[in-house]
Write a protein that holds these residues in place. Structure first.
Motif, mmCIF file in Angstrom:
data_model
loop_
_atom_site.group_PDB
_atom_site.id
_atom_site.type_symbol
_atom_site.label_atom_id
_atom_site.label_comp_id
_atom_site.label_asym_id
_atom_site.label_seq_id
_atom_site.Cartn_x
_atom_site.Cartn_y
_atom_site.Cartn_z
ATOM 1 N N PRO A 55 -0.381 -5.549 14.887
ATOM 2 C CA PRO A 55 0.734 -6.423 15.240
ATOM 3 C C PRO A 55 1.690 -6.301 13.896
ATOM 4 O O PRO A 55 2.509 -7.055 14.093
ATOM 5 N N VAL A 56 1.399 -5.458 12.791
ATOM 6 C CA VAL A 56 2.354 -5.491 11.709
ATOM 7 C C VAL A 56 3.549 -4.584 12.193
ATOM 8 O O VAL A 56 3.523 -3.583 12.754
ATOM 9 N N ARG A 57 4.657 -5.075 11.869
ATOM 10 C CA ARG A 57 6.228 -4.467 12.393
ATOM 11 C C ARG A 57 6.881 -3.863 11.195
ATOM 12 O O ARG A 57 7.424 -2.591 11.559
ATOM 13 N N ALA A 58 6.591 -4.335 9.961
ATOM 14 C CA ALA A 58 7.005 -3.583 8.857
ATOM 15 C C ALA A 58 6.377 -4.220 7.609
ATOM 16 O O ALA A 58 5.758 -5.161 7.510
ATOM 17 N N VAL A 59 6.351 -3.144 6.587
ATOM 18 C CA VAL A 59 5.697 -3.685 5.391
ATOM 19 C C VAL A 59 6.279 -2.569 4.253
ATOM 20 O O VAL A 59 6.893 -1.650 4.518
ATOM 21 N N THR A 60 6.560 -3.664 3.170
ATOM 22 C CA THR A 60 7.278 -2.899 2.074
ATOM 23 C C THR A 60 6.214 -3.192 0.735
ATOM 24 O O THR A 60 5.679 -4.159 0.933
ATOM 25 N N GLY A 61 6.477 -2.559 -0.290
ATOM 26 C CA GLY A 61 5.746 -2.959 -1.683
ATOM 27 C C GLY A 61 6.722 -3.024 -2.957
ATOM 28 O O GLY A 61 7.711 -2.160 -2.768
ATOM 29 N N VAL A 62 6.518 -3.788 -3.684
ATOM 30 C CA VAL A 62 7.069 -3.749 -5.054
ATOM 31 C C VAL A 62 6.137 -3.528 -6.112
ATOM 32 O O VAL A 62 4.728 -3.891 -5.760
ATOM 33 N N ALA A 63 6.327 -3.049 -7.268
ATOM 34 C CA ALA A 63 5.388 -3.015 -8.523
ATOM 35 C C ALA A 63 5.997 -3.226 -9.741
ATOM 36 O O ALA A 63 6.981 -2.815 -9.805
ATOM 37 N N ASN A 64 5.421 -4.106 -10.696
ATOM 38 C CA ASN A 64 5.789 -4.413 -11.921
ATOM 39 C C ASN A 64 5.618 -3.022 -12.921
ATOM 40 O O ASN A 64 4.672 -2.696 -12.942
#
Length: 416
Positions: A112-121
């Motif tokens: 069901p996931v349509r989009a994913v993104t990530g950030v990092a400190n």
């Protein structure tokens, strides 16, 4: 003397052309049924008006709430009803844990996931110039970000442009709304050279400033660096500390349940997933409320319209008994009388239904445009309104037509 044969009873006389029953073709029946509408145009228009008002009412009372619901759904969706956020939880100390580098790819495999993104400190230090102290005390953080971040968190640019696959590899940054104010760069002017900020010991060009992001307030206080630039210039290890994802609303709870084990199978307890937005429950509640409202309003409007159609058809048929008696005196049989008035009833109801559909659609579109809503015209309301008008017209015309066709010519003429 020969006896002449006795003539048989008149019941067995041979049929002459004058006594043959004439059958009307569908085209003739339609032309005959339209005679009353063509010769009494004002009465037909007024009769159809009552029908059209009922059908238009049904379409309007279903179309306007449907338009309102779509606008409300869009507003609630903008609040994040289809989005989740996963954060790497802190240990007992001040050290921040991070997700495995393959966590993004693993989350993308969830159906069901349509989009994913990530950030990092990146734990880098931001300065406005080499003559000033570090600005980290102001609450700003330097985040490594991917190029699809804006679409996932529903963020907009205030000025400039966002990081792309090309600019994300060179020393460029995008500032959050709060970070831009704290470094003294309120806006970017086209044609001017981009301002610079110092991150650790390297200069980065500011190419864009974000608007405030309600779904991710931490982004407002961040300086966003491209994923590859952070890796090559700031020593970023490609391990995200925060994930944002968009999934099907109907499966948000299921994704929420499997997300920790998917992101970090070895230590799912170190993954803190935000629960689905409260707006999702509100949205589903409004959907159920509006569905019940649609059914109730449509039923009431159809009932009112049906009563108007029946009243119009009954009066229209009963007031024309003189015409019925004259046609019967000229040789029309009962079936032809019934066919004529049923055809006229169906045609009048159909014209009224078409006019009502047109009025209802125009009214719905006009009101939705006035309120700034996306116009929605429910197809079931249109089809059921038109079909209901014709059906009610048929039912309302059957009894008067049959009763009038049973009258003798003299009785019909006398009652006129």
């Amino acid at each position: 003397m020969r006896r002449l044969p006795r003539r048989r009873s008149g019941h067995h006389r041979p049929t002459t052309p004058h006594h043959r029953r004439v059958r009307l073709s569908p085209a003739d029946l339609l032309r005959l049924g339209l005679v009353g509408i063509r010769t009494r145009r004002m009465r037909a228009a007024l009769s159809a008006l009552g029908i059209s008002i009922g059908i238009a009412t049904m379409i309007v009372v279903t179309g306007i709430p449907a338009s309102s619901q779509r606008a409300l759904n869009a507003d609630l969706t903008a609040l994040g009803t289809d989005r989740l956020q996963a954060v790497a939880d802190r240990t007992s100390g001040d050290e921040t844990v991070s997700f495995p580098p393959e966590s993004l790819a693993m989350v993308r495999r969830i159906g069901p996931v349509r989009a994913v993104t990530g950030v990092a400190n990146t734990h880098a230090v931001v300065r406005r110039s080499d003559r000033e102290g570090a600005l980290e005390a102001s609450g700003m953080t330097v985040l490594a970000a991917q190029s699809n971040l804006l679409g996932v968190i529903n963020a907009k640019m205030r000025s400039g442009r966002y990081l792309s696959s090309a600019t994300g590899r060179i020393p460029t940054v995008v500032l959050g709304s709060v970070a831009a104010a704290r470094v003294g760069i309120p806006d970017l002017r086209p044609g001017d050279p981009p301002p610079l900020v110092l991150i650790n010991d390297r200069w980065f060009s500011v190419i864009g400033i974000l608007r405030s992001v309600p779904l991710a307030p931490d982004i407002d206080r961040s300086v966003l660096v491209g994923w590859e630039a952070a890796h090559s210039m700031l020593g970023f290890d490609r391990r995200p500390t925060q994930l944002f994802l968009r999934a099907d609303e109907s499966a948000v709870e299921d994704v929420h349940a499997v997300l920790p084990a998917t992101i970090n199978p070895q230590s799912p307890s170190e993954v803190r997933v935000s629960r689905p937005s409260d707006a999702l429950a509100a949205k589903r509640s409004t959907e159920a409320t509006f569905s019940g409202l649609f059914i109730g309003l449509a039923g009431v409007a159809l009932l009112v319209g049906g009563i108007g159609v029946a009243n119009t058809m009954v009066i229209s048929v009963l007031e024309r008994r003189r015409e019925i008696g004259l046609r019967r005196a000229l040789g029309a049989n009962r079936g032809q009388i019934r066919g004529q008035f049923l055809t006229e009833s169906i045609a009048l109801s159909g014209l009224g239904g078409l006019a009502g559909v047109a009025l209802g659609v125009l009214g719905t579109i006009g009101y939705a445009a006035y309120r700034g809503w996306p116009p929605v015209v429910p197809l079931p309301a249109v089809t059921s309104g038109l079909g209901g008008a014709v059906l009610v017209g048929v039912i309302a015309g059957v009894y008067p037509a049959v009763r009038a066709s049973r009258l003798s010519p003299t009785a019909a003429l006398a009652s006129a």
